[in-house]
Design a protein around this motif. Structure first.
Motif, PDB file in Angstrom:
ATOM      1  N   GLU A   7      74.977 -48.552  13.231  1.00  0.00           N
ATOM      2  CA  GLU A   7      75.162 -48.317  11.798  1.00  0.00           C
ATOM      3  C   GLU A   7      74.034 -47.447  11.242  1.00  0.00           C
ATOM      4  O   GLU A   7      74.277 -46.536  10.452  1.00  0.00           O
ATOM      5  CB  GLU A   7      75.216 -49.644  11.026  1.00  0.00           C
ATOM      6  N   ALA A  11      74.886 -43.872   9.703  1.00  0.00           N
ATOM      7  CA  ALA A  11      74.534 -43.628   8.300  1.00  0.00           C
ATOM      8  C   ALA A  11      73.464 -42.551   8.199  1.00  0.00           C
ATOM      9  O   ALA A  11      73.516 -41.687   7.314  1.00  0.00           O
ATOM     10  CB  ALA A  11      74.059 -44.920   7.640  1.00  0.00           C
ATOM     11  N   THR A 120      77.707 -40.342  -1.269  1.00  0.00           N
ATOM     12  CA  THR A 120      77.707 -40.761   0.131  1.00  0.00           C
ATOM     13  C   THR A 120      77.092 -42.146   0.276  1.00  0.00           C
ATOM     14  O   THR A 120      77.599 -42.985   1.022  1.00  0.00           O
ATOM     15  CB  THR A 120      76.940 -39.732   0.988  1.00  0.00           C
ATOM     16  N   LEU A 124      78.874 -45.257   1.912  1.00  0.00           N
ATOM     17  CA  LEU A 124      78.291 -45.959   3.047  1.00  0.00           C
ATOM     18  C   LEU A 124      78.163 -47.451   2.763  1.00  0.00           C
ATOM     19  O   LEU A 124      78.335 -48.285   3.656  1.00  0.00           O
ATOM     20  CB  LEU A 124      76.913 -45.380   3.383  1.00  0.00           C
ATOM     21  N   LYS A 125      77.887 -47.780   1.498  1.00  0.00           N
ATOM     22  CA  LYS A 125      77.724 -49.181   1.108  1.00  0.00           C
ATOM     23  C   LYS A 125      79.001 -49.983   1.369  1.00  0.00           C
ATOM     24  O   LYS A 125      78.932 -51.170   1.685  1.00  0.00           O
ATOM     25  CB  LYS A 125      77.323 -49.269  -0.366  1.00  0.00           C
ATOM     26  N   PHE A 128      78.797 -50.137   5.594  1.00  0.00           N
ATOM     27  CA  PHE A 128      77.638 -50.593   6.352  1.00  0.00           C
ATOM     28  C   PHE A 128      76.800 -51.579   5.553  1.00  0.00           C
ATOM     29  O   PHE A 128      76.849 -51.605   4.321  1.00  0.00           O
ATOM     30  CB  PHE A 128      76.753 -49.410   6.758  1.00  0.00           C
ATOM     31  N   ILE A 133      71.488 -49.024   5.723  1.00  0.00           N
ATOM     32  CA  ILE A 133      71.489 -47.814   4.893  1.00  0.00           C
ATOM     33  C   ILE A 133      70.067 -47.485   4.445  1.00  0.00           C
ATOM     34  O   ILE A 133      69.656 -46.323   4.451  1.00  0.00           O
ATOM     35  CB  ILE A 133      72.441 -47.975   3.686  1.00  0.00           C
TER      36      ILE A 133
END
Length: 190
Positions: A7, A11, A120, A124-125, A128, A133
């Motif tokens: 991850e 990320a 982004t 991503l939140k 992941f 992150i």
């Protein structure tokens, strides 16, 4: 804590493509010529704070002003699309007035932590864990700092052609991310 190397790497690579600090080297070199000195430390720290803060409060801010995450993501996909077009075609769609200093504006915001990066981060939140992150953000900030500190060296080593090739490669990656972001979020809006 739910640290996951895959991850963090994924990320980190997505953020690296969106931030595109290597592709921004020509802009940074131009800024350095205009203002004399780029405040690398200040720009990197402010960008990190902005990105991490947006990771936690970005969705709340959007809710407060009545915008859902999907709408923001679709709008961000358009921004990423146009950034990618600029990178691939070597054109400039957005023109900014000449800055007086080069630290928070325009380097930390919008060059590093701009709308595309913020979109982004929210995207991503949804996929992941936050701690992964954050590690990806901090890793990218370290790379950003190193690039800001060594733009003269990068300019000498890569030359204009090398920088142009790297910019186009990351432009294509960014275009693919924009398409994915758009198609994923437009379905939720319709």
């Amino acid at each position: 804590m739910n640290f996951d190397i895959l991850e963090i790497f994924t990320a980190g690579m997505i953020l690296f493509a969106v931030i595109d600090i290597i592709g921004s080297v020509p802009i940074i070199i131009d800024l350095r010529k205009k203002v004399g000195h780029v405040q690398s430390e200040k720009a990197s720290i402010v960008a990190a704070i902005l990105m991490i803060a947006f990771l936690y409060v970005g969705e709340s801010i959007l809710t407060l002003i009545g915008i859902d995450v999907n709408s923001f993501a679709v709008a961000g996909a358009f921004i990423l699309f146009f950034l990618a077009i600029e990178m691939i075609l070597g054109i400039q769609l957005y023109k900014d007035d000449a800055p007086e200093t080069a630290a928070i504006v325009p380097i930390a915001f919008p060059l590093i932590a701009g709308a595309g990066t913020m979109t982004t981060i929210l995207s991503l939140k949804s996929e992941f864990a936050s701690e992964n992150i954050i590690v990806a953000i901090l890793g990218n900030v370290v790379v950003v700092y190193m690039v800001l500190k060594s733009t003269k060296f990068i300019e000498r080593v890569l030359g204009n052609q090398g920088i142009a090739v790297i910019r186009k490669i990351f432009g294509v990656i960014l275009l693919a991310i924009a398409v994915k972001l758009f198609t994923t979020n437009i379905q939720n809006l319709l």
